[in-house]
Design an enzyme around this catalytic site. Structure first.
Site, PDB file in Angstrom:
ATOM      1  CD  GLU A 111     -26.825 -10.407 -29.893  1.00 29.45           C
ATOM      2  OE1 GLU A 111     -26.385  -9.281 -30.165  1.00 29.45           O
ATOM      3  OE2 GLU A 111     -27.821 -10.585 -29.164  1.00 29.45           O
ATOM      4  CB  SER A 121     -20.244  -1.085 -35.423  1.00 30.76           C
ATOM      5  OG  SER A 121     -21.415  -0.929 -36.169  1.00 30.76           O
TER       6      SER A 121
HETATM    7  S1  SF4 Z   1     -22.598  -3.493 -25.048  1.00 26.48           S
HETATM    8 FE1  SF4 Z   1     -22.571  -3.396 -27.306  1.00 26.48          FE
HETATM    9  S2  SF4 Z   1     -21.806  -5.396 -27.953  1.00 26.48           S
HETATM   10 FE2  SF4 Z   1     -22.498  -5.587 -25.844  1.00 26.48          FE
HETATM   11  S3  SF4 Z   1     -24.596  -6.256 -26.027  1.00 26.48           S
HETATM   12 FE3  SF4 Z   1     -24.624  -4.040 -25.823  1.00 26.48          FE
HETATM   13  S4  SF4 Z   1     -24.715  -3.341 -27.946  1.00 26.48           S
HETATM   14 FE4  SF4 Z   1     -24.023  -5.475 -28.012  1.00 26.48          FE
END
Ligand code: SF4
Length: 288
Positions: free
Chosen positions: A127, A271
């Site tokens: 990220e 996840s």
């Molecule tokens: S919703 Fe999930 S994927 Fe999106 S920024 Fe938040 S933690 Fe990351």
């Protein structure tokens, strides 16, 4: 054994959206599917997708593809990857989380305005690499207090600070405080622009995990080995409950974890699929 499961445990909105999209593409069935890196940091889910024909590829492999659909995962990618996809003439589906896309737009705008970007996060996390890829000028990634202390801001260049979405909120505040002091010492306090881009889902998950860890005898944090948000949850819980364990599946459970425990807490990273959390919960209730 009393078991407390965090309401916020498991897939967040961005991860669910990305994983659902890949299964949807599989169901449509007519093209090869490639994900640019594993769709999530969870070995069970990635293996299941592989069994269904989805191939995980690297950026370098894009040039070798002659068709199919490339999926950009929720972590997002830098601008150059979109350019590469275009040059290679490849079709793609972009499931970058909207919260991450927002950071891309912020750093693009702020750096175009001549500001130095500070990204608080882990420079090796995909990220963060994606966010760096949208900075149009100078930028620095800082992950801890030591790096913040050693950072020397440009005496005239204003700073804009953003965060990796899964960064620990309290650590973010500590680092921002150091940057604020440095700006004050440099007489450029009014030139510090702090944009808290930590995702709400992460903040809520961390807050709830901390609360539960403070009330139980054993705390279990369920998630993939390489999941940064799960590792951070583990750190937070460990501070509250010395008897905290990082597990991937019920297979990692051991009776030693529950000696003298009458109450167990469970949380999980963004996840971790729901079925794995349920299996862990069942194992704890039945076996220990
Ligand atoms: S919703 Fe999930 S994927 Fe999106 S920024 Fe938040 S933690 Fe990351």
């Amino acid at each position: 054994m009393k078991v407390k499961v965090a309401k916020t445990a498991g897939f967040c909105f961005g991860v669910k959206r990305a994983v659902d999209k890949v299964y949807e593409l599989i169901a449509s069935g007519d093209r090869a599917i490639y994900t640019l890196g594993p769709i999530i940091h969870n070995e069970e889910v990635v293996s299941d997708l592989e069994r269904r024909g989805v191939r995980v590829i690297t950026e370098e492999e894009l040039e070798t593809l002659s068709g199919g659909t490339v999926v950009i995962r929720s972590h997002g990618v830098g601008r150059h990857v979109y350019e590469k996809l275009k040059v290679c003439g490849l079709d793609y589906v972009d499931v970058t989380c909207p919260f991450v896309l927002k950071i891309h737009r912020i750093v693009e705008r702020e750096s175009a305005a001549g500001r130095h970007i500070v990204i608080i996060g882990d420079k090796d996390h995909p990220e963060v690499r994606g966010i760096c890829g949208w900075c149009q000028g100078s930028y620095t990634v800082l992950k801890d207090l030591e790096e913040a202390e050693n950072f020397t801001p440009h005496p005239q260049k204003p700073l804009s600070v953003v965060s990796q979405t899964t960064f620990n909120y309290n650590k973010f505040k500590d680092l921002v405080e150091i940057l604020g002091k440095k700006s004050y010492d440099n007489n450029v306090l009014n030139m510090l622009n702090v944009l808290n881009t930590i995702c709400n889902a992460t903040e809520e998950r961390q807050r709830e995990a901390k609360d539960i860890a403070g009330e139980v005898d054993t705390m279990l944090v369920v998630g993939g080995r390489h999941s940064s948000n799960t590792q951070k949850l583990f750190e937070i819980c460990k501070k509250e409950c010395g008897n905290t364990y990082f597990i991937q599946t019920p297979v990692d459970l051991d009776s030693e974890m529950f000696q003298c425990s009458s109450c167990v807490g469970i949380t999980a990273g963004a996840s971790t699929p729901k079925n794995i959390i349920e299996e862990v919960q069942e194992h704890v209730r039945i076996k220990f």
